[in-house]
Design a protein around this motif. Structure first.
Motif, PDB file in Angstrom:
ATOM      1  N   UNK A   1       0.807  -1.219   0.000  1.00 23.28           N
ATOM      2  CA  UNK A   1       0.000   0.000   0.000  1.00 23.28           C
ATOM      3  C   UNK A   1       0.845   1.277   0.000  1.00 23.28           C
ATOM      4  N   UNK A   2       1.939   1.299   0.747  1.00 24.86           N
ATOM      5  CA  UNK A   2       2.774   2.506   0.749  1.00 24.86           C
ATOM      6  C   UNK A   2       3.562   2.648  -0.559  1.00 24.86           C
ATOM      7  N   UNK A   3       3.888   1.537  -1.210  1.00 24.10           N
ATOM      8  CA  UNK A   3       4.489   1.616  -2.558  1.00 24.10           C
ATOM      9  C   UNK A   3       3.528   2.311  -3.512  1.00 24.10           C
ATOM     10  N   UNK A   4       2.245   1.974  -3.400  1.00 21.56           N
ATOM     11  CA  UNK A   4       1.236   2.559  -4.278  1.00 21.56           C
ATOM     12  C   UNK A   4       1.104   4.065  -4.045  1.00 21.56           C
ATOM     13  N   UNK A   5       1.239   4.498  -2.799  1.00 24.21           N
ATOM     14  CA  UNK A   5       1.199   5.936  -2.505  1.00 24.21           C
ATOM     15  C   UNK A   5       2.362   6.643  -3.200  1.00 24.21           C
ATOM     16  N   UNK A   6       3.567   6.101  -3.038  1.00 26.28           N
ATOM     17  CA  UNK A   6       4.744   6.718  -3.660  1.00 26.28           C
ATOM     18  C   UNK A   6       4.643   6.676  -5.177  1.00 26.28           C
ATOM     19  N   UNK A   7       4.181   5.557  -5.699  1.00 23.40           N
ATOM     20  CA  UNK A   7       4.020   5.410  -7.152  1.00 23.40           C
ATOM     21  C   UNK A   7       2.971   6.389  -7.689  1.00 23.40           C
ATOM     22  N   UNK A   8       1.918   6.606  -6.920  1.00 26.32           N
ATOM     23  CA  UNK A   8       0.875   7.549  -7.331  1.00 26.32           C
ATOM     24  C   UNK A   8       1.453   8.945  -7.509  1.00 26.32           C
TER      25      UNK A   8
ATOM     26  N   UNK B   1      11.668  11.137  -6.209  1.00 20.24           N
ATOM     27  CA  UNK B   1      11.137  11.053  -7.567  1.00 20.24           C
ATOM     28  C   UNK B   1      12.182  11.617  -8.523  1.00 20.24           C
ATOM     29  N   UNK B   2      12.540  10.831  -9.536  1.00 19.16           N
ATOM     30  CA  UNK B   2      13.442  11.297 -10.596  1.00 19.16           C
ATOM     31  C   UNK B   2      12.701  11.169 -11.913  1.00 19.16           C
ATOM     32  N   UNK B   3      12.426  12.307 -12.537  1.00 19.78           N
ATOM     33  CA  UNK B   3      11.721  12.343 -13.814  1.00 19.78           C
ATOM     34  C   UNK B   3      12.751  12.515 -14.925  1.00 19.78           C
ATOM     35  N   UNK B   4      12.869  11.517 -15.779  1.00 20.34           N
ATOM     36  CA  UNK B   4      13.769  11.560 -16.934  1.00 20.34           C
ATOM     37  C   UNK B   4      12.920  11.842 -18.163  1.00 20.34           C
ATOM     38  N   UNK B   5      12.977  13.075 -18.607  1.00 21.67           N
ATOM     39  CA  UNK B   5      12.124  13.532 -19.691  1.00 21.67           C
ATOM     40  C   UNK B   5      12.770  13.212 -21.035  1.00 21.67           C
ATOM     41  N   UNK B   6      12.008  12.554 -21.896  1.00 20.03           N
ATOM     42  CA  UNK B   6      12.528  12.043 -23.175  1.00 20.03           C
ATOM     43  C   UNK B   6      12.365  13.065 -24.300  1.00 20.03           C
ATOM     44  N   UNK B   7      12.440  14.323 -23.954  1.00 24.20           N
ATOM     45  CA  UNK B   7      12.239  15.362 -24.962  1.00 24.20           C
ATOM     46  C   UNK B   7      13.144  16.551 -24.660  1.00 24.20           C
TER      47      UNK B   7
END
Length: 133
Positions: free
Chosen positions: A41-48, A91-97
């Motif tokens: 459940x806590x994985x789902x929170x972080x993933x959300x 959170x690491x966002x790797x933007x493909x643009x």
């Protein structure tokens, strides 16, 4: 109703999204008596959080006339022992643009105002990194 959760036994649940019928299996983590064979459940929170951030950025990117297809988000959840709760989400966002600095600023601001981020307890440390091409 948004969803229905059924307890399956052995610290597992299945959650059904009522509008689509999509199901998510969850399992308690191995450090809390579970098998760790599915999202906790806590994985789902972080993933959300990661999913919300990239989704809201994608909505805004359409207004800016480009697409974020291929972008990825890495999520790391760190738990606190006592009381047991989420202490930190990375959170690491790797933007493909490749885009302009102006567009990057707009999209980063949108992401930092996603509904999940705004809903999380302020006690949870959030470390957010945007990597652009």
């Amino acid at each position: 109703m948004t969803s229905k959760i059924t307890y399956l036994g052995d610290l597992r649940t299945t959650s059904t999204h009522l509008q689509s019928g999509t199901e998510i299996l969850s399992d308690a983590p191995t450090d809390n008596h579970g098998k760790g064979e599915a999202f906790s459940p806590t994985d789902l929170v972080a993933n959300a959080l990661g999913s919300c951030m990239v989704s809201i950025m994608a909505i805004k990117s359409k207004d800016l006339d480009f697409d974020l297809v291929g972008s990825t988000v890495s999520v790391t959840k760190i738990m606190q022992a006592e009381p047991r709760k989420i202490a930190k989400i990375i959170i690491v966002l790797d933007m493909a643009i490749a885009t302009t600095d102006k567009n990057k600023t707009i999209l980063e601001r949108v992401a930092m105002n996603c509904p999940v981020l705004l809903s999380l307890n302020t006690d949870i440390e959030k470390e957010i990194t945007f990597n652009w091409k």
